[in-house]
Design an enzyme around this catalytic site. Structure first.
Site, PDB file in Angstrom:
ATOM      1  N   ASN A  88      36.765  38.714  42.280  1.00  0.00           N
ATOM      2  CA  ASN A  88      35.402  39.161  42.013  1.00  0.00           C
ATOM      3  C   ASN A  88      35.114  39.410  40.545  1.00  0.00           C
ATOM      4  O   ASN A  88      33.977  39.352  40.107  1.00  0.00           O
ATOM      5  CB  ASN A  88      35.101  40.433  42.818  1.00  0.00           C
ATOM      6  CG  ASN A  88      36.094  41.544  42.539  1.00  0.00           C
ATOM      7  OD1 ASN A  88      37.269  41.298  42.310  1.00  0.00           O
ATOM      8  ND2 ASN A  88      35.615  42.772  42.526  1.00  0.00           N
ATOM      9  N   CYS A 123      32.621  48.277  41.313  1.00  0.00           N
ATOM     10  CA  CYS A 123      33.317  49.378  41.994  1.00  0.00           C
ATOM     11  C   CYS A 123      33.814  50.429  41.012  1.00  0.00           C
ATOM     12  O   CYS A 123      33.970  51.589  41.345  1.00  0.00           O
ATOM     13  CB  CYS A 123      34.520  48.848  42.768  1.00  0.00           C
ATOM     14  SG  CYS A 123      34.238  47.284  43.579  1.00  0.00           S
TER      15      CYS A 123
END
Lengths: 128, 294
Positions: free
Chosen positions: B45, B218
């Protein structure tokens, strides 16, 4: 991350960016922080040897917007102050002026450390 | 994995190579006689590298180890044919492929059969695997998004590749800029670069018109440098100096040109502000300095 207007203003128009000659007798240099932590501040003061007043200041900062703003603000504040007055600046004053969120308080601590380091450096140069 | 460890399973976490790819030999060497599962991300990611899923899967088959693949970032970007791909379990997410948020899927192969334990208990829906009423609108949305992704993938990828190359060409001659992750084994939709001596968060603050991130979404609130970039062996400065740029289905050439101009301008501005850049220009080795960590 939401930045206060004052942080954005200093980030967009940083004051007193640059460097003095480190070897100059009238200059005190403080470098604090570490690349590993994502912040390095270099703060320099130029002191009038007769009056002991800080006449000018410069900074360079690698770090987030709050770190840049904190050091920019400090260069403005120390001008016209004596060494002891400058060294007495508290990080809480910086954090309050810039409305730093809790996660960015360390930026103001770093700026306080930087000015103290610059004052120490100048004093060391003049003790011998 | 952490949950399995909590239950008493042992997990070995492997580092990737400098280019972000898994070293096949390191993986093979880490397998134990009692290894039951290998789990790999199809596409990373943060840096967009594509792992050799077919190769790892074939090895898992040979050794009788179940193979789980997190394909959240891969759907609509790389060919996935589960008829031929030796994968036993595959995680899929809707919103990464232009579908609605809040739904995903787990592909479970029938042969060889993987026995799973349910995470949700209750009425026993979905063969006891996911109790609770299904959100029909989300299921349909995900299905439709994946159908479109399959139809448009080659066209999407060709367009993204051209924009990716345009972006990289516009930035690669900036001094001290580094591409993170393998140069070619990557999806075109991701470009992760480190602008040395410029701190990522301050760069993002400057390039206001661009929606980019430093590190992954995140962790961007945590002030920690990207653990993915640290895993590649990047120095702390380079990990703190990274920008993750992504190209979407509707990104235009004009937007790429705007991005190039605004990134170049802000990198130059922030380097003028950077004591590390100044030291680099003066020939000082930053690694040789004793820093006071705080």
């Amino acid at each position: 991350m939401a930045y206060s207007e004052k942080v954005v203003e200093h980030y967009e128009n940083p004051r007193n960016v640059g460097s003095f000659d480190k070897g100059d007798e009238s200059v005190g240099t403080g470098m604090v922080g570490a690349p590993a932590c994502g912040d390095v501040m270099k703060l320099q003061i130029k002191v009038n040897p007769v009056t002991g007043i800080i006449e000018d200041a410069r900074f360079k900062t690698y770090g987030c917007g709050s770190a840049i703003a904190s050091s920019s603000l400090v260069t403005e504040w120390v001008k016209g102050k004596t060494l002891d007055e400058a060294a007495a600046l508290k990080n809480s004053q910086i954090a309050e002026e810039l409305a730093l969120p809790p996660v960015k308080i360390h930026c103001s601590i770093l700026a306080e450390d930087a000015i103290k380091a610059a004052v120490d450096d100048y004093k060391k140069k003049h003790t011998h | 994995m952490r949950e399995l460890e909590r239950q008493g399973f042992e997990v070995t976490y492997l580092d990737v190579q400098e280019d972000g790819l898994l070293d096949f030999d390191v993986l093979t060497a880490a397998i134990r006689p009692d290894t039951i599962l290998i789990s790999v991300m199809f596409v990373n990611n943060e840096i967009g590298v594509i792992q050799d899923i077919a190769g790892i899967g074939a090895m898992c088959r040979e050794k009788g180890i179940f193979f789980h693949v997190d394909a959240a970032q891969a759907t609509g970007k790389v060919e996935i044919d589960l008829k031929t791909l030796p994968v036993d379990l595959m995680s899929l997410a809707s919103h990464k492929t232009y579908g609605p948020k809040g739904i995903g899927a787990l592909y479970v192969r029938r042969k060889p059969r993987v026995r799973l334990e349910a995470q949700m208990h209750g009425g026993g829906h979905e063969r006891g695997m996911r109790s609770g009423t299904l959100p029909t609108h989300q299921c349909v949305g995900m299905g439709e998004a994946f159908r479109l992704a399959r139809l448009e993938m080659s066209q999407d990828n060709a367009k993204a590749r051209a924009l990716h190359d345009r972006l990289i060409n516009g930035l690669k001659d900036v001094e001290q800029v580094f591409l993170n992750g393998h140069a070619t084994q990557r999806v075109a939709q991701n470009l992760n670069m480190s602008f040395n001596f410029v701190e990522g968060e301050s760069l993002i603050m400057g390039i206001k018109g661009l929606a980019v991130s430093s590190g992954s979404a995140c962790t961007s609130a945590s002030l920690e440098p990207s653990y993915v970039l640290r895993a590649l062996g990047r120095s702390d400065e380079l990990a703190h100096s990274s920008l993750r740029m992504t190209i979407g289905r509707w990104t235009t050439e004009e937007e790429i040109d705007y991005a190039i101009a605004t990134i170049r301008q802000n990198v130059a501005k922030l380097r003028d502000l950077s004591p590390l850049w100044e030291m680099f220009q003066d020939g000082v080795d930053i690694a040789s300095i004793q820093w006071t960590a705080h």
